[in-house]
Enzyme design. Sequence first.
Site, PDB file in Angstrom:
ATOM      1  N   ASP A 283       1.053  -2.369  -9.129  1.00 26.23           N
ATOM      2  CA  ASP A 283       0.853  -1.282  -8.179  1.00 26.23           C
ATOM      3  C   ASP A 283       1.526   0.004  -8.641  1.00 26.23           C
ATOM      4  O   ASP A 283       1.386   1.042  -7.982  1.00 26.23           O
ATOM      5  CB  ASP A 283       1.377  -1.675  -6.789  1.00 26.23           C
TER       6      ASP A 283
ATOM      7  N   GLY B 190       0.877  -1.164   0.000  1.00 24.69           N
ATOM      8  CA  GLY B 190       0.000   0.000   0.000  1.00 24.69           C
ATOM      9  C   GLY B 190       0.910   1.207   0.000  1.00 24.69           C
ATOM     10  O   GLY B 190       2.123   1.086  -0.223  1.00 24.69           O
TER      11      GLY B 190
ATOM     12  N   LYS C 288       5.860  11.415  -1.678  1.00 21.46           N
ATOM     13  CA  LYS C 288       6.837  10.330  -1.646  1.00 21.46           C
ATOM     14  C   LYS C 288       7.922  10.735  -0.652  1.00 21.46           C
ATOM     15  O   LYS C 288       8.511  11.805  -0.773  1.00 21.46           O
ATOM     16  CB  LYS C 288       7.433  10.109  -3.042  1.00 21.46           C
TER      17      LYS C 288
END
Length: 468
Positions: free
Chosen positions: A261, A97, A120
């Site tokens: 992802d 995740g 990030k």
Amino acid sequence: MPYKPQAEPAKSPYRPDVRITQLGEKIGDPVQAAVFPMHELRFRNDRWDQSVGLSDLTEDEWINHFGRFDPLPDNLDPPLALRYHGHQFRNYNPDIGDGRGFLFAQMRDHENRLMDLATKGSGTTPWSRSGDGKLTLKGGVREILATEMLEALGVETSKTFSLIETGEKLYRGDEPSPTRSAVMTRLSHSHIRYGTFQRIAAERNTDLMHALVDYCLENFYGGAKTDNPATELFQYVASRAARLAASYMTAGFVHGVLNTDNINITGESFDYGPWRFTPYWEPGFTAAYFDREGLYCFARQPEALHWNLAQLASALTLICESDQLVATLDSFPRSYGEAFTEHMCWRLGVESEGFDKDKPLVIAAEKALGLKTVTIDRFFFDWGQDVIPEGAEYTSDEFKVFRQEMEKRKQVRGSEHDYWQSGAPCSMHIEEVETIWDAIAKDDDWQPLTRKINAIRNMGHALRSLKP
């Protein structure tokens, strides 16, 4: 319709529009950003900040929002670390995740698109596992270079929005340590990944799957137009994936980690780790040192995106029949071929005449590039304007065939822009990336990065300009 890259962003007012909360609490987890010992603004995207109404922020206000993550007005508070699963090098992983980032804000841009600001390196979340949730400054610099170059080359990509150095020493096994730290914010049209659907399918949550499909159609594709929204969404997403794969190839770009992802629902490239631009048309060129089998090498990127689409289709079978999904998957090679010819013609500065008519030109270009007598950047620089080059590197039989095909085409890009007068293409090979970073690491000299960004944007302006 001839391929055209995204136009320059225009100024727009700040219009918050927090839609993600409509999906309920199971889409993500509320989190808090890490507290950093230092906040030194290193990059602010002075083109895209105006597109979402944030260009008037002072430097202190900018740092408060994108270094300390004070919420933007009427926006997410707290931010959300989104949940997803994913295939990583084709191995399914249910334990991932947003592990070092979160969705920070949503707002409308100058084209009234819903945009996400995501981070990030902003610290740990429930999905960090054993990681520290941080980003190296070098990683942030590399992402600036990747996104700026790809945007200029007509690739749909996230935009590096902000990079702030944070004053910590990080230890990484794949670069000299300790190394400087940073927190980055990226702007994109969606933060929803293929892996988001995979997690919901694994949990058999049909209500949330229906809601997510509706959310994506409404916010990214103009709303449902059929009575089978899941297959409709899949058709849109597959078309975007084909265009993304084609643009990677014509840019000579290798993402490096095309896991499910790392692919979002709007077909924007994002999350740049071990990326590279291949100097030559080298099918087996890889970007990641750990990609020992070449799964995501240059030539296999269309295959990788096709495979990822199959995983998304599998997830969507939770709420729809598979027949139409399979039909869309089967049409991907044709969609990719059409997109590839459009992108190739755009880079060559000629009008596309359609897939079948463009094939001889495209085949000739690939054969000529495959000789590796000239770099990809040099090839498009020399041939992408209205002057037919005469260099010795273009005298082979393969280039004679290519020349004949080019002479049949109408040029739509002139040679008047100063980029074409510079004598050399703007490239982004690993040696230059390391040189730019060395100037920062050794002397704290940011001028090479600034000069490169300006050169990239000038190239992008030249590529967008068409002959009247």
